[in-house]
Write a protein that holds these residues in place. Structure first.
Motif, short mmCIF file in Angstrom:
data_model
loop_
_atom_site.label_atom_id
_atom_site.label_comp_id
_atom_site.label_asym_id
_atom_site.label_seq_id
_atom_site.Cartn_x
_atom_site.Cartn_y
_atom_site.Cartn_z
N PHE A 38 54.18 17.74 -13.48
CA PHE A 38 55.42 17.49 -12.76
C PHE A 38 56.18 16.40 -13.52
N VAL B 5 60.60 16.58 -7.63
CA VAL B 5 59.14 16.45 -7.64
C VAL B 5 58.64 15.12 -8.21
N LYS C 150 57.25 11.69 -2.15
CA LYS C 150 57.18 12.43 -3.41
C LYS C 150 55.72 12.73 -3.79
N ARG D 293 53.83 16.59 -4.24
CA ARG D 293 53.00 17.05 -5.37
C ARG D 293 51.59 17.40 -4.91
N MET E 43 58.76 21.46 -13.96
CA MET E 43 57.32 21.74 -13.98
C MET E 43 57.03 22.69 -15.14
N LYS F 48 48.57 18.83 -12.13
CA LYS F 48 47.65 19.66 -11.38
C LYS F 48 46.77 20.33 -12.43
#
Length: 300
Positions: A46, A53, A60, A64, A192, A263
């Motif tokens: 992000f 994001v 925020k 996420r 992203m 992630k």
């Protein structure tokens, strides 16, 4: 019969190794299957300066983390990597310092219910009844994920769409070539995106350096900038491997799980097919010139 060993190319995994087992037609020919966990990780990031994001405020961070919780890591491994991988718990890759196989975190957790609850609590609600959540101030909320034009990316994007639809988050996709996306990422114009990093040595510090503030615009794609994390990174970098460094690296991993600039999805398991007459072959995590240790029986 032209190669003594070969990593199974992605599209051929179901044919050569259905269900992770060597196919009967290869077994009959004496071919052996070797599976090896890789010192790598596949992640999505992000952009932390993005108005939607990015940011470090609780709302925020919650967005996420909700996006992360909506993703099913087992489905990701199954559909994108043919079942060959393990869910990642942090950015740090196997076989490197800082990696602990017993370490578990929210990074691999799949919970759409938790994701929806987080979004509700922090004001990401569907105010107009169109099925999509808006930002806490009522403005439209549209996520944008970049990717390259290939089959693996299409599978990834299908999973992203399915996962985020289930929690009421709208996502759109931007497809471009790798060089163009890298250029945009360095310029800070992607919300992203994601790809993989592989270790070149057993030092896991590299996998923390991708969140180190001074590396923004280079290895630090999300431009994560948190002084508390930077201090941890600098302290562990100055230490030799051992319990003290491991403890600092664990704190740093926990911080990245909590703020989630990345992630991290999976650590790959690579499948190798080896001919029956090949001796001494084994894929090394870091060394590339393994051919020096391989011998081949002469054919009769």
């Amino acid at each position: 019969g032209q190669y003594h060993w070969m990593a199974v190319p992605g599209p051929y995994v179901p044919l050569a190794t259905p269900g992770g087992e060597l196919a009967p037609f290869l077994k009959k020919r004496g071919v052996r299957l070797q599976s090896q966990l890789q010192p790598d990780m596949v992640m999505s990031f992000f952009f932390m300066e993005d108005p939607v994001v990015g940011g470090y405020t609780p709302d925020k961070v919650a967005l996420r983390r909700a996006i992360g919780l909506a993703q099913d890591p087992q489905a990701y491994i199954r559909h994108v990597f043919g079942g060959n991988g393990i869910p990642a718990q942090s950015t740090v890759a196997p076989f490197t310092s800082g990696y602990d196989p017993a370490y578990k975190s929210e990074m691999s957790e799949y919970s759409p219910a938790k994701a929806r609850a987080l979004l509700d609590v922090y004001g990401y609600l569907d105010r107009d009844g169109d099925g999509w959540r808006e930002l806490p101030d009522g403005r439209p909320l549209v996520l944008r994920m970049a990717g390259t034009p290939n089959q693996q990316t299409r599978k990834q994007h299908e999973l992203w769409k399915r996962a985020l639809d289930a929690v009421g988050l709208k996502i759109e996709f931007e497809i471009n070539s790798w060089p163009e996306l890298l250029k945009k990422s360095r310029a800070g114009s992607l919300m992203m995106w994601g790809y993989s990093w592989a270790a070149g040595s057993p030092d896991g510090g590299f996998f923390l350096s991708i969140a180190y503030g001074p590396n923004a615009g280079e290895a630090n794609d999300p431009r994560f900038a948190l002084p508390a994390f930077d201090r941890l990174f600098e302290r562990q970098r100055a230490l030799p491997d051992g319990p003290e460094r491991e403890a600092l690296m664990r704190q740093a991993k926990n911080m990245l799980v909590a703020y989630m600039p990345f992630k991290v999805h999976v650590h790959n398991v690579l499948l190798d097919l080896v001919q029956p007459g090949t001796r001494g072959y084994w894929r090394h995590p870091f060394m590339r010139d393994i051919w020096r240790y391989v011998d081949v029986e002469p054919s009769h």
